[in-house]
Design a protein around this motif. Structure first.
Motif, PDB file in Angstrom:
ATOM      1  N   LEU A 299      -8.834  -0.110  18.242  1.00  0.00           N
ATOM      2  CA  LEU A 299      -8.823  -0.355  19.686  1.00  0.00           C
ATOM      3  C   LEU A 299      -8.253  -1.736  20.001  1.00  0.00           C
ATOM      4  O   LEU A 299      -7.640  -1.935  21.056  1.00  0.00           O
ATOM      5  CB  LEU A 299     -10.238  -0.233  20.252  1.00  0.00           C
ATOM      6  CG  LEU A 299     -10.884   1.151  20.173  1.00  0.00           C
ATOM      7  CD1 LEU A 299     -12.286   1.115  20.783  1.00  0.00           C
ATOM      8  CD2 LEU A 299     -10.031   2.206  20.861  1.00  0.00           C
ATOM      9  N   ALA A 300      -8.421  -2.686  19.080  1.00  0.00           N
ATOM     10  CA  ALA A 300      -7.892  -4.034  19.291  1.00  0.00           C
ATOM     11  C   ALA A 300      -6.371  -4.066  19.250  1.00  0.00           C
ATOM     12  O   ALA A 300      -5.768  -5.089  19.609  1.00  0.00           O
ATOM     13  CB  ALA A 300      -8.474  -4.991  18.250  1.00  0.00           C
ATOM     14  N   ARG A 301      -5.736  -2.977  18.805  1.00  0.00           N
ATOM     15  CA  ARG A 301      -4.272  -2.897  18.785  1.00  0.00           C
ATOM     16  C   ARG A 301      -3.690  -2.352  20.085  1.00  0.00           C
ATOM     17  O   ARG A 301      -2.460  -2.306  20.251  1.00  0.00           O
ATOM     18  CB  ARG A 301      -3.815  -2.019  17.612  1.00  0.00           C
ATOM     19  CG  ARG A 301      -4.056  -2.651  16.256  1.00  0.00           C
ATOM     20  CD  ARG A 301      -3.687  -1.719  15.119  1.00  0.00           C
ATOM     21  NE  ARG A 301      -2.338  -1.175  15.228  1.00  0.00           N
ATOM     22  CZ  ARG A 301      -1.797  -0.318  14.367  1.00  0.00           C
ATOM     23  NH1 ARG A 301      -2.496   0.058  13.301  1.00  0.00           N
ATOM     24  NH2 ARG A 301      -0.565   0.129  14.530  1.00  0.00           N
ATOM     25  N   LEU A 302      -4.541  -1.930  21.013  1.00  0.00           N
ATOM     26  CA  LEU A 302      -4.043  -1.366  22.266  1.00  0.00           C
ATOM     27  C   LEU A 302      -3.416  -2.449  23.135  1.00  0.00           C
ATOM     28  O   LEU A 302      -3.784  -3.621  23.076  1.00  0.00           O
ATOM     29  CB  LEU A 302      -5.181  -0.696  23.035  1.00  0.00           C
ATOM     30  CG  LEU A 302      -5.901   0.449  22.314  1.00  0.00           C
ATOM     31  CD1 LEU A 302      -7.055   0.957  23.167  1.00  0.00           C
ATOM     32  CD2 LEU A 302      -4.935   1.584  21.979  1.00  0.00           C
ATOM     33  N   ARG A 303      -2.480  -2.034  23.968  1.00  0.00           N
ATOM     34  CA  ARG A 303      -1.870  -2.967  24.903  1.00  0.00           C
ATOM     35  C   ARG A 303      -2.897  -3.455  25.913  1.00  0.00           C
ATOM     36  O   ARG A 303      -3.782  -2.694  26.335  1.00  0.00           O
ATOM     37  CB  ARG A 303      -0.712  -2.289  25.646  1.00  0.00           C
ATOM     38  CG  ARG A 303       0.468  -1.923  24.797  1.00  0.00           C
ATOM     39  CD  ARG A 303       1.584  -1.334  25.644  1.00  0.00           C
ATOM     40  NE  ARG A 303       1.125  -0.181  26.427  1.00  0.00           N
ATOM     41  CZ  ARG A 303       1.900   0.528  27.234  1.00  0.00           C
ATOM     42  NH1 ARG A 303       3.168   0.202  27.374  1.00  0.00           N
ATOM     43  NH2 ARG A 303       1.421   1.553  27.895  1.00  0.00           N
TER      44      ARG A 303
ATOM     45  N   SER B 107       3.944   2.100  17.475  1.00  0.00           N
ATOM     46  CA  SER B 107       4.140   2.901  18.688  1.00  0.00           C
ATOM     47  C   SER B 107       2.997   3.875  18.932  1.00  0.00           C
ATOM     48  O   SER B 107       2.784   4.319  20.069  1.00  0.00           O
ATOM     49  CB  SER B 107       5.462   3.666  18.595  1.00  0.00           C
ATOM     50  OG  SER B 107       5.460   4.537  17.471  1.00  0.00           O
ATOM     51  N   ALA B 108       2.237   4.221  17.882  1.00  0.00           N
ATOM     52  CA  ALA B 108       1.115   5.146  18.069  1.00  0.00           C
ATOM     53  C   ALA B 108       0.021   4.539  18.928  1.00  0.00           C
ATOM     54  O   ALA B 108      -0.774   5.274  19.535  1.00  0.00           O
ATOM     55  CB  ALA B 108       0.548   5.557  16.712  1.00  0.00           C
ATOM     56  N   ALA B 109      -0.067   3.228  18.984  1.00  0.00           N
ATOM     57  CA  ALA B 109      -1.109   2.558  19.766  1.00  0.00           C
ATOM     58  C   ALA B 109      -0.728   2.396  21.230  1.00  0.00           C
ATOM     59  O   ALA B 109      -1.517   1.860  22.010  1.00  0.00           O
ATOM     60  CB  ALA B 109      -1.418   1.196  19.165  1.00  0.00           C
ATOM     61  N   VAL B 110       0.452   2.852  21.622  1.00  0.00           N
ATOM     62  CA  VAL B 110       0.902   2.737  23.007  1.00  0.00           C
ATOM     63  C   VAL B 110       0.420   3.970  23.768  1.00  0.00           C
ATOM     64  O   VAL B 110       0.750   5.104  23.414  1.00  0.00           O
ATOM     65  CB  VAL B 110       2.426   2.624  23.089  1.00  0.00           C
ATOM     66  CG1 VAL B 110       2.874   2.560  24.540  1.00  0.00           C
ATOM     67  CG2 VAL B 110       2.906   1.382  22.332  1.00  0.00           C
TER      68      VAL B 110
ATOM     69  N   THR C 221      -6.048   9.997  21.410  1.00  0.00           N
ATOM     70  CA  THR C 221      -7.415  10.398  21.099  1.00  0.00           C
ATOM     71  C   THR C 221      -7.903   9.704  19.833  1.00  0.00           C
ATOM     72  O   THR C 221      -7.185   9.610  18.845  1.00  0.00           O
ATOM     73  CB  THR C 221      -7.518  11.912  20.913  1.00  0.00           C
ATOM     74  OG1 THR C 221      -6.804  12.324  19.740  1.00  0.00           O
ATOM     75  CG2 THR C 221      -6.971  12.657  22.124  1.00  0.00           C
ATOM     76  N   ASP C 222      -9.146   9.219  19.885  1.00  0.00           N
ATOM     77  CA  ASP C 222      -9.872   8.680  18.730  1.00  0.00           C
ATOM     78  C   ASP C 222      -8.964   7.905  17.772  1.00  0.00           C
ATOM     79  O   ASP C 222      -8.811   8.273  16.595  1.00  0.00           O
ATOM     80  CB  ASP C 222     -10.564   9.827  17.982  1.00  0.00           C
ATOM     81  CG  ASP C 222     -11.772  10.354  18.731  1.00  0.00           C
ATOM     82  OD1 ASP C 222     -12.182   9.751  19.731  1.00  0.00           O
ATOM     83  OD2 ASP C 222     -12.314  11.390  18.299  1.00  0.00           O
ATOM     84  N   PRO C 223      -8.357   6.801  18.220  1.00  0.00           N
ATOM     85  CA  PRO C 223      -7.396   6.090  17.368  1.00  0.00           C
ATOM     86  C   PRO C 223      -8.034   5.535  16.098  1.00  0.00           C
ATOM     87  O   PRO C 223      -9.048   4.833  16.153  1.00  0.00           O
ATOM     88  CB  PRO C 223      -6.869   4.969  18.270  1.00  0.00           C
ATOM     89  CG  PRO C 223      -7.891   4.820  19.341  1.00  0.00           C
ATOM     90  CD  PRO C 223      -8.504   6.162  19.545  1.00  0.00           C
ATOM     91  N   LEU C 224      -7.424   5.863  14.969  1.00  0.00           N
ATOM     92  CA  LEU C 224      -7.872   5.381  13.663  1.00  0.00           C
ATOM     93  C   LEU C 224      -6.624   5.070  12.847  1.00  0.00           C
ATOM     94  O   LEU C 224      -5.977   5.970  12.313  1.00  0.00           O
ATOM     95  CB  LEU C 224      -8.733   6.444  12.972  1.00  0.00           C
ATOM     96  CG  LEU C 224      -9.386   6.029  11.647  1.00  0.00           C
ATOM     97  CD1 LEU C 224     -10.348   4.868  11.851  1.00  0.00           C
ATOM     98  CD2 LEU C 224     -10.093   7.204  11.000  1.00  0.00           C
ATOM     99  N   PHE C 225      -6.283   3.784  12.742  1.00  0.00           N
ATOM    100  CA  PHE C 225      -4.997   3.371  12.201  1.00  0.00           C
ATOM    101  C   PHE C 225      -5.030   2.707  10.825  1.00  0.00           C
ATOM    102  O   PHE C 225      -3.965   2.426  10.281  1.00  0.00           O
ATOM    103  CB  PHE C 225      -4.322   2.397  13.176  1.00  0.00           C
ATOM    104  CG  PHE C 225      -4.033   2.990  14.527  1.00  0.00           C
ATOM    105  CD1 PHE C 225      -3.596   4.297  14.654  1.00  0.00           C
ATOM    106  CD2 PHE C 225      -4.205   2.236  15.676  1.00  0.00           C
ATOM    107  CE1 PHE C 225      -3.320   4.843  15.901  1.00  0.00           C
ATOM    108  CE2 PHE C 225      -3.931   2.766  16.925  1.00  0.00           C
ATOM    109  CZ  PHE C 225      -3.490   4.081  17.040  1.00  0.00           C
ATOM    110  N   PRO C 226      -6.176   2.430  10.224  1.00  0.00           N
ATOM    111  CA  PRO C 226      -6.157   1.635   8.990  1.00  0.00           C
ATOM    112  C   PRO C 226      -5.777   2.461   7.765  1.00  0.00           C
ATOM    113  O   PRO C 226      -5.805   3.694   7.773  1.00  0.00           O
ATOM    114  CB  PRO C 226      -7.599   1.136   8.877  1.00  0.00           C
ATOM    115  CG  PRO C 226      -8.394   2.241   9.470  1.00  0.00           C
ATOM    116  CD  PRO C 226      -7.562   2.733  10.632  1.00  0.00           C
ATOM    117  N   ARG C 227      -5.459   1.745   6.697  1.00  0.00           N
ATOM    118  CA  ARG C 227      -5.262   2.387   5.400  1.00  0.00           C
ATOM    119  C   ARG C 227      -6.598   2.647   4.718  1.00  0.00           C
ATOM    120  O   ARG C 227      -6.724   3.588   3.934  1.00  0.00           O
ATOM    121  CB  ARG C 227      -4.393   1.492   4.507  1.00  0.00           C
ATOM    122  CG  ARG C 227      -3.948   2.145   3.208  1.00  0.00           C
ATOM    123  CD  ARG C 227      -2.985   1.243   2.456  1.00  0.00           C
ATOM    124  NE  ARG C 227      -1.823   0.921   3.236  1.00  0.00           N
ATOM    125  CZ  ARG C 227      -0.757   1.707   3.372  1.00  0.00           C
ATOM    126  NH1 ARG C 227      -0.744   2.883   2.777  1.00  0.00           N
ATOM    127  NH2 ARG C 227       0.278   1.331   4.094  1.00  0.00           N
TER     128      ARG C 227
END
Length: 260
Positions: free
Chosen positions: A68-72, A46-49, A24-30
């Motif tokens: 979203l650009a980190r998704l497989r 692994s969170a982006a998988v 849900t709502d992926p937000l991965f940056p620092r």
């Protein structure tokens, strides 16, 4: 089969149900614009998988293009109807990563493996600011597999909330925000506890708090950063005493048996 929920911070969770991994709502940056991650590690790769990614609305802390650009390649992506027209960068990312994009309105459904994803209304202004007029609805999502999980996205309380969501085993509810003040269309800890009571869900996981904070504002209303999770537990104990609240740490998971 139990459902497993992992909280990565802010509104980003992974829900595993029936062999399907939902993000849900992926937000991965620092750091995001004027916001920085003040608590919790940056989520691991692994969170982006995921098998499917749900985006609740178009605000940049929920529809975050670099995340979203980190998704497989080939990942399913579910967004509000009109998101691709309102956010041209979304179309570019989707094409670059070969994402399979599905746009939904409240009440519409899509299946991912053994999990049925149903979009529900959210009381929130979901426009892509500051660009303005092109609108897409803010959504929550109900996931029905072995368990039924409600991810609220960003929302305020609204009439008919319990009817539209329906019975659920666990509710992922926003209880705070990323700044010292919450605007309209949000749940704070008290309103989230009221939502939990209305929904009648036997389990809840608080999200959307205690992760990002504006640069240079550490001393401004710091309780709004630190306290919402604890406050939600306290308010839920009074307003929804039959419910069990699982207050997770960043990167922490809980496994729940379906109860309905």
């Amino acid at each position: 089969m139990p459902v497993e929920i992992t909280w990565w911070g802010h509104a980003t969770t992974t829900v595993r149900d029936s062999g399907v991994r939902v993000l849900t709502d992926p937000l991965f940056p620092r750091r995001l614009a004027h916001l920085r991650r003040r608590a919790g590690p940056v989520p691991p790769p692994s969170a982006a998988v995921a098998d499917v990614v749900l985006v609740s609305h178009l605000h940049a802390d929920h529809l975050h293009l670099p995340s979203l650009a980190r998704l497989r390649p080939g990942t399913r992506l579910v967004v509000p109807r009109g998101a691709g027209r309102a956010v041209p960068g979304l179309r570019r990312v989707a094409a670059a990563r070969a994402l399979e994009v599905t746009e939904l309105l409240p009440g519409e459904e899509t299946a991912v493996g053994e999990v049925l994803v149903r979009a529900v209304r959210a009381a929130h202004d979901g426009r892509r600011l500051p660009y303005g007029r092109r609108r897409a609805p803010a959504l929550g999502y109900v996931l029905r597999g072995e368990a039924t999980t409600y991810f609220a996205g960003d929302t305020g309380l609204f009439d008919g909330m319990a009817r539209e969501v329906g019975p659920c085993d666990v509710a992922l509810l926003p209880v705070g925000g990323w700044g010292p003040y919450l605007g309209d269309g949000h749940l704070d800890a008290h309103r989230a506890a009221r939502a939990l009571a209305l929904l009648g869900a036997p389990r809840a996981v608080p999200v959307h708090y205690g992760t990002f904070w504006p640069l240079g504002m550490d001393g401004v209303r710091p309780h709004e950063f630190h306290a919402p999770g604890r406050d939600f537990v306290r308010h839920a104990g009074r307003l929804a005493p039959a419910a069990v609240v699982h207050r997770l740490g960043h990167g922490e998971s809980v496994r729940l048996e379906p109860v309905r």
